[in-house]
Structure formats: structure tokens, C-alpha cells
Enzyme design. Structure first.
Site, PDB file in Angstrom:
ATOM      1  N   ASP A   1      40.496  33.879 -72.188  1.00 48.12           N
ATOM      2  CA  ASP A   1      40.086  34.400 -70.872  1.00 48.12           C
ATOM      3  C   ASP A   1      39.133  35.592 -70.981  1.00 48.12           C
ATOM      4  O   ASP A   1      38.238  35.748 -70.140  1.00 48.12           O
ATOM      5  CB  ASP A   1      41.311  34.799 -70.039  1.00 48.12           C
ATOM      6  CG  ASP A   1      41.901  33.604 -69.309  1.00 48.12           C
ATOM      7  OD1 ASP A   1      41.558  32.463 -69.661  1.00 48.12           O
ATOM      8  OD2 ASP A   1      42.711  33.814 -68.375  1.00 48.12           O
TER       9      ASP A   1
ATOM     10  N   ASN B   1      38.984  28.552 -67.857  1.00 44.21           N
ATOM     11  CA  ASN B   1      39.961  28.446 -66.757  1.00 44.21           C
ATOM     12  C   ASN B   1      40.439  29.839 -66.362  1.00 44.21           C
ATOM     13  O   ASN B   1      41.596  30.036 -66.017  1.00 44.21           O
ATOM     14  CB  ASN B   1      41.137  27.560 -67.189  1.00 44.21           C
ATOM     15  CG  ASN B   1      41.965  27.115 -65.984  1.00 44.21           C
ATOM     16  OD1 ASN B   1      41.590  27.361 -64.836  1.00 44.21           O
ATOM     17  ND2 ASN B   1      43.101  26.488 -66.238  1.00 44.21           N
TER      18      ASN B   1
ATOM     19  N   ASP C   1      53.413  35.242 -62.046  1.00 47.32           N
ATOM     20  CA  ASP C   1      53.283  34.781 -63.441  1.00 47.32           C
ATOM     21  C   ASP C   1      54.595  34.958 -64.209  1.00 47.32           C
ATOM     22  O   ASP C   1      55.099  34.025 -64.843  1.00 47.32           O
ATOM     23  CB  ASP C   1      52.166  35.546 -64.170  1.00 47.32           C
ATOM     24  CG  ASP C   1      50.783  35.240 -63.588  1.00 47.32           C
ATOM     25  OD1 ASP C   1      50.696  34.371 -62.699  1.00 47.32           O
ATOM     26  OD2 ASP C   1      49.809  35.876 -64.023  1.00 47.32           O
TER      27      ASP C   1
ATOM     28  N   GLU D   1      47.126  27.214 -63.506  1.00 48.12           N
ATOM     29  CA  GLU D   1      46.627  26.420 -64.623  1.00 48.12           C
ATOM     30  C   GLU D   1      46.982  24.937 -64.470  1.00 48.12           C
ATOM     31  O   GLU D   1      46.317  24.053 -64.994  1.00 48.12           O
ATOM     32  CB  GLU D   1      47.163  26.966 -65.939  1.00 48.12           C
ATOM     33  CG  GLU D   1      46.437  28.197 -66.447  1.00 48.12           C
ATOM     34  CD  GLU D   1      46.739  29.472 -65.704  1.00 48.12           C
ATOM     35  OE1 GLU D   1      47.217  29.421 -64.545  1.00 48.12           O
ATOM     36  OE2 GLU D   1      46.473  30.556 -66.266  1.00 48.12           O
TER      37      GLU D   1
ATOM     38  N   HIS E   1      49.259  27.965 -70.727  1.00 44.95           N
ATOM     39  CA  HIS E   1      49.838  28.917 -71.687  1.00 44.95           C
ATOM     40  C   HIS E   1      51.253  29.335 -71.334  1.00 44.95           C
ATOM     41  O   HIS E   1      52.118  29.462 -72.199  1.00 44.95           O
ATOM     42  CB  HIS E   1      48.914  30.140 -71.793  1.00 44.95           C
ATOM     43  CG  HIS E   1      48.594  30.804 -70.474  1.00 44.95           C
ATOM     44  ND1 HIS E   1      48.475  32.157 -70.321  1.00 44.95           N
ATOM     45  CD2 HIS E   1      48.378  30.289 -69.231  1.00 44.95           C
ATOM     46  CE1 HIS E   1      48.178  32.446 -69.074  1.00 44.95           C
ATOM     47  NE2 HIS E   1      48.111  31.324 -68.395  1.00 44.95           N
ATOM     48  N   ARG E   2      51.500  29.540 -70.037  1.00 45.29           N
ATOM     49  CA  ARG E   2      52.846  30.037 -69.668  1.00 45.29           C
ATOM     50  C   ARG E   2      53.926  28.967 -69.817  1.00 45.29           C
ATOM     51  O   ARG E   2      55.084  29.267 -70.060  1.00 45.29           O
ATOM     52  CB  ARG E   2      52.847  30.621 -68.247  1.00 45.29           C
ATOM     53  CG  ARG E   2      51.901  31.785 -68.133  1.00 45.29           C
ATOM     54  CD  ARG E   2      52.141  32.715 -66.992  1.00 45.29           C
ATOM     55  NE  ARG E   2      50.982  33.568 -66.847  1.00 45.29           N
ATOM     56  CZ  ARG E   2      50.687  34.599 -67.668  1.00 45.29           C
ATOM     57  NH1 ARG E   2      51.513  34.923 -68.640  1.00 45.29           N
ATOM     58  NH2 ARG E   2      49.587  35.307 -67.485  1.00 45.29           N
TER      59      ARG E   2
ATOM     60  N   LYS F   1      44.910  31.090 -74.094  1.00 44.87           N
ATOM     61  CA  LYS F   1      44.339  31.628 -72.840  1.00 44.87           C
ATOM     62  C   LYS F   1      44.592  33.123 -72.713  1.00 44.87           C
ATOM     63  O   LYS F   1      43.721  33.875 -72.292  1.00 44.87           O
ATOM     64  CB  LYS F   1      44.910  30.874 -71.638  1.00 44.87           C
ATOM     65  CG  LYS F   1      44.234  31.253 -70.307  1.00 44.87           C
ATOM     66  CD  LYS F   1      44.751  30.389 -69.171  1.00 44.87           C
ATOM     67  CE  LYS F   1      43.873  30.501 -67.914  1.00 44.87           C
ATOM     68  NZ  LYS F   1      44.042  31.708 -67.139  1.00 44.87           N
TER      69      LYS F   1
HETATM   70  O1  LIG Z   1      44.265  39.502 -60.248  1.00 44.13           O
HETATM   71  C1  LIG Z   1      44.841  39.135 -61.293  1.00 44.13           C
HETATM   72  O2  LIG Z   1      44.648  39.695 -62.385  1.00 44.13           O
HETATM   73  C2  LIG Z   1      45.789  38.008 -61.207  1.00 44.13           C
HETATM   74  C3  LIG Z   1      46.333  37.647 -59.995  1.00 44.13           C
HETATM   75  C4  LIG Z   1      47.354  36.594 -59.849  1.00 44.13           C
HETATM   76  O3  LIG Z   1      46.748  35.489 -59.216  1.00 44.13           O
HETATM   77  P1  LIG Z   1      46.920  35.150 -57.632  1.00 44.13           P
HETATM   78  O4  LIG Z   1      46.462  36.303 -56.850  1.00 44.13           O
HETATM   79  O5  LIG Z   1      46.037  33.950 -57.508  1.00 44.13           O
HETATM   80  O6  LIG Z   1      48.381  34.849 -57.415  1.00 44.13           O
HETATM   81  C5  LIG Z   1      47.921  36.153 -61.202  1.00 44.13           C
HETATM   82  O7  LIG Z   1      48.615  34.941 -61.062  1.00 44.13           O
HETATM   83  C6  LIG Z   1      46.827  35.997 -62.235  1.00 44.13           C
HETATM   84  O8  LIG Z   1      47.346  35.573 -63.478  1.00 44.13           O
HETATM   85  C7  LIG Z   1      46.139  37.314 -62.468  1.00 44.13           C
HETATM   86  C1  LIG Z   2      47.318  32.279 -63.107  1.00 47.09           C
HETATM   87  C2  LIG Z   2      46.929  32.748 -64.271  1.00 47.09           C
HETATM   88  O1  LIG Z   2      45.633  32.961 -64.644  1.00 47.09           O
HETATM   89  P1  LIG Z   2      44.254  33.144 -63.862  1.00 47.09           P
HETATM   90  O2  LIG Z   2      43.803  34.517 -64.194  1.00 47.09           O
HETATM   91  O3  LIG Z   2      43.367  32.088 -64.428  1.00 47.09           O
HETATM   92  O4  LIG Z   2      44.489  32.961 -62.385  1.00 47.09           O
HETATM   93  C3  LIG Z   2      47.919  33.110 -65.310  1.00 47.09           C
HETATM   94  O5  LIG Z   2      47.527  33.742 -66.310  1.00 47.09           O
HETATM   95  O6  LIG Z   2      49.102  32.789 -65.177  1.00 47.09           O
END
Ligand SMILES: O=C(O)C1=C[C@@H](OP(=O)(O)O)[C@@H](O)[C@H](O)C1
Ligand SMILES: C=C(OP(=O)(O)O)C(=O)O
Length: 445
Positions: free
Chosen positions: A57, A101, A324, A352, A396-397, A427
Site C-alpha cells: 500500500d 488496492n 479493521d 478488500e 491481508h486481514r 498489503k
Molecule cells: O482512512 C484510513 O486510513 C482508513 C479508513 C478506514 O476505511 P473506511 O473509512 O472506508 O471504513 C479503514 O478501513 C482503512 O483501512 C483505513
Molecule cells: C480496508 C483496508 O484498506 P484500504 O486502505 O484499502 O481501505 C484495510 O486495510 O483493512
């Protein structure tokens, strides 16, 4: 930066293990790493970043910034980087950007590119093209941005052109992802040269603690946001990002959840280093959920420790604030007495993979009884966990949290497990399995 997923075999076999103990130094936070990279790129001045996450990422963000003409260097083979800020512009006005992703990379970058203007194409892996971005595109196009869908409406890939931005008032929906609001907030100083920018959230906002991370880091780069609850955010005119010089990335609080849960299930104590009481990440509140399940939790400024205190209790909780880390609770539920309910987790469906379907399918392989709803799930553990081959859905999770089901708990023994496609951990946590193997030991007495 090197490829992170190359060294993994097609599957990993995990044997049931009785006890875990030890200390884990966490990799850098994904959410903080990608925000800091973009803020540093947009800043005036040079930023030295320590402990950046090295993973797929962050690699897509670094590569995208390079294609946009932003200069950055890595100090040898370390996690320390230097980014030379481009002072509110991207030097290259044309680029084709692959975002994998990574939601934290594509969404904020799209907003910045749309406000600055140019000729950009933005795309990702197949799943990225199924993850919604329409609410962000609508919010930007409504204030004069020129973003077209080149595949399915509402989803990447996108073509971003030069628009005529009049961003005094922006409106955005926040019920699908908080990353759309984060993206607008981060891009707003680029549009607030002569007049204030006001961003209004239309309807509900999910995953709120991630907005706190955004505001905190924007402030570190010199931009203050005036907020009225979760509904209205004002960026006063004339603010610019200015590098703070040196920034440290905290350990990843979502990655911490796997080790804390391991300590809670299988003896412990397990200590994670890199996050603690002073963390800006909402996912540190995962420890509260574990505590409710009966684990012993101790916390310092920069560490958290978890330990078993008898078998775990089932819980019934709203997990909207920690979507998460909540996946890890669904696995801890396998070791609880009774039925655990996870509520308000509809956002799982657009991550994901559809994580409600994936989690339910794989938990059932272990013998759990699972009820799925549009925005909730319940998990009732079996008397004994069944051996299983776990599919991970390029998530990944899924790989990380299902590994925990190989641990022996107080209430029941762990399962012999095969984890398919373990490389998906790249990821956010390429060294996850090495770290996981280190905390396990056989209790011979
Ligand atoms: O802003 C961020 O860093 C994130 C927000 C969350 O997503 P959502 O806002 O889509 O729930 C989380 O699931 C993602 O892994 C990271
Ligand atoms: C939802 C996730 O990632 P993303 O930053 O791609 O939204 C995650 O890391 O669980």
C-alpha cells in the site's frame, strides 16, 4: 522499494500451538504512512520520515508520487525516507497511476489531482475497480472538477482532467467510507488560496477515528481545520502545507490487534511496541473490546500488553469505530463462551473483499455457527475447532486474523490449519508470519 509478496509459498500450514509470549515491534501505520507521504509531497520544505511502513500500500503511493515528479529517497535499506516537498503542485501534469488496492492512496490522491488539475489516469487491481469512489467523484465534480469514469460509473478507473474549481462549499457523503471526507480535507488547502473552504458531511459518517488521524496530521503540516462536530469542517483561506522537518510514523494499531488477540487467547503476555496510550489511531481501542472479553490489558505511552485471565466472554458491540480491527474480534469469538455479535460493520462489504461473506464462510469451515446480516454478524463457537483450509480472498486481514485460530485457548484447542495465498499480507504487513512464528512456543510441562 522492493516487491513485498515474492517470497511466499502458495499456502502455509499452521500446527496447533499451546502458548504464546513475547514482544512484537510493530510495522509503521498504513493510515499514517500514506497520509504523511502525500502531505510531505504537497508541502513546502523537506520532510524526513522515520519508520514508514514498507508494504504494497505504501509502495503504490511512493511510486505514484515519483511518477508525479515528486523527489523522494530511501536511506539505504531502512524505513527512513526523505521527501522533497513540491510546494502545493505536482511537477508532472500528465501521468498514468497504478494504485493497487490501496484505499488510503487512491482516494486522497484523486482529490489532490482533481483540485490541482492535469491529465491523469488512475486505476488499480480488479478489486479496486469494484470498490466505490462515486461519493468522492460527485463531491469534486460538483465544485468544478473534471473526473470521468473510464470503466463502470461510480468506480475506478478514472480520468482526471483540468477543471475550474470553486470549492467554497463542498458536500460529501460519509456512510460508505470515511476516506472520501479524508480526501477532501487533505486537498482543501490546495483550493483555499483566496477564500475559506467549508466541507459538509451529508448524512451519517462511518469510521470516525480515521478523520481524527487526518486532522491531526494536517495540523502537523501546518493546516488547522475548524470543526463543528462531525458535520462541518472549515479550512480558513491562505493556509499552506509546511513540512514539520522530521516526522515519526507510529506502529500500526490494526496490525497490533493480531498479537494482542493472541495474548488474550493463548496465555501471553504479549507486548506490542509502537502504539499505546498516546496513539492517534482509533484502532488502539481494540484493546477495550478485548478487555470486555475478559483479557488483561496493560498500556504504556508506546506499548500495549495482553494476557489471558481464564476463558473469554462473548460480547455484543458496535464496531463502527474500528472496522479493521473488528475482524480480529470475530476470530477471538471462537474462543469465547457463547455468541458474540459484531454490529454496524456494513463497510466490510466494500473493502478488500466482501468481508462479511468471507469471514462467515471461513468461520463455518472451523465449525462455528455464523449468522450474517447486511451490517452485522454473530459467531457461536463449536465445542471443538475443526481442521480447515482457509481461503484468504486476497485480503491481508483474512490471512492474519485466521492464523490465530491455530492457537490453543482456555475454552478450546486450536485447529490444524492451511492458510491459502499467504502473500496477501504484503498489503500492510509483509513480515506478519515471521512475527507470528516468533511468539509461539510449546509448553512442555
Ligand atoms: O482512512 C484510513 O486510513 C482508513 C479508513 C478506514 O476505511 P473506511 O473509512 O472506508 O471504513 C479503514 O478501513 C482503512 O483501512 C483505513
Ligand atoms: C480496508 C483496508 O484498506 P484500504 O486502505 O484499502 O481501505 C484495510 O486495510 O483493512
Amino acid at each position: 522499494m522492493k516487491e513485498h509478496s515474492k517470497r511466499y509459498p502458495p499456502y502455509l500450514d499452521l500446527h496447533p500451538v499451546m502458548k504464546v509470549q513475547g514482544t512484537v515491534r510493530l510495522p509503521g501505520s498504513k493510515s499514517i504512512s500514506n497520509r504523511i507521504l502525500l502531505l510531505a509531497a504537497l508541502s513546502k520544505g523537506t520532510t524526513r520520515i522515520h519508520d514508514l511502513l514498507a508494504s504494497d500500500d505504501t509502495m503504490v503511493m511512493l511510486n505514484a508520487l515519483q511518477k508525479l515528479g515528486v523527489h523522494w529517497t530511501q536511506e539505504g535499506d531502512t524505513h527512513n525516507y526523505t521527501v522533497i516537498g513540491a510546494n502545493g503542485v505536482f511537477p508532472n501534469h500528465q501521468a498514468d497511476l497504478f494504485m493497487g488496492n490501496a484505499g488510503t492512496a487512491i482516494r486522497p490522491l484523486v482529490a489532490a489531482l482533481a483540485v490541482l488539475g492535469g491529465d491523469y489516469t488512475v486505476h488499480g487491481v480488479a478489486r479496486m475497480h469494484e470498490r466505490p469512489i462515486g461519493d468522492l467523484v460527485d463531491a469534486l465534480n460538483a465544485v468544478g472538477a473534471q473526473i470521468d469514469y473510464t470503466g463502470n460509473p461510480g468506480y475506478p478507473p478514472l480520468h482526471i482532467m483540468r477543471g475550474h474549481i470553486h470549492a467554497q462549499k463542498m458536500q460529501v457523503k460519509g456512510n460508505v467510507s470515511s476516506q472520501f471526507l479524508t480526501a477532501l480535507l487533505m486537498a482543501s488547502p490546495l483550493a483555499a488560496q483566496h477564500s475559506d473552504v467549508v466541507i459538509e458531511v451529508v448524512g451519517d459518517l462511518i469510521s470516525k477515528p480515521y478523520i481524527e488521524i487526518t486532522l491531526n496530521l494536517m495540523a502537523r503540516f501546518g493546516v488547522e481545520v475548524v470543526r463543528d462536530g462531525w458535520q462541518r469542517f472549515t479550512i480558513k483561506a491562505g493556509q499552506h502545507y509546511v513540512s514539520p522537518g522530521l516526522v515519526y510514523v507510529e506502529g500500526d494499531a490494526s496490525s497490533a490487534s493480531y498479537f494482542l488477540a493472541a495474548g488474550a487467547i493463548a496465555g501471553g503476555p504479549i507486548r506490542v511496541e509502537g502504539v499505546g496510550r498516546n496513539s492517534i489511531q482509533g484502532d488502539v481501542r481494540f484493546a477495550e473490546a478485548l478487555e470486555k472479553m475478559g483479557a488483561k490489558i496493560t498500556m504504556g505511552d508506546n506499548w500495549i500488553e495482553a494476557e489471558t485471565q481464564g476463558s473469554l466472554n462473548s460480547i455484543d458491540m458496535d464496531f463502527n469505530h474500528i472496522p479493521d480491527a473488528a475482524m480480529t474480534i470475530a476470530i477471538a469469538a471462537l474462543y469465547a463462551n457463547g455468541t458474540t455479535t459484531l454490529r454496524n460493520i456494513e463497510s466490510w462489504r466494500v473493502k478488500e473483499t466482501d468481508r462479511i461473506v468471507a469471514m462467515a464462510t471461513e468461520l463455518r469451515k472451523l465449525g462455528a455457527i455464523v449468522e450474517e446480516g447486511q451490517d452485522f454478524m454473530t459467531v457461536t463457537p463449536p465445542v471443538e475447532l475443526a481442521p480447515a483450509t482457509i481461503d484468504t480472498y486476497d485480503d491481508h486481514r483474512m490471512a492474519m486474523c485466521f492464523s490465530l485460530a491455530s492457537l490453543d485457548g482456555v475454552a478450546r484447542r486450536g485447529a490444524a490449519m492451511r492458510i491459502n495465498d499467504p502473500k496477501c499480507v504484503a498489503k500492510t504487513f509483509p513480515d506478519f508470519f515471521e512475527a507470528f512464528m516468533k511468539i509461539k512456543y510449546e509448553d512442555l510441562f
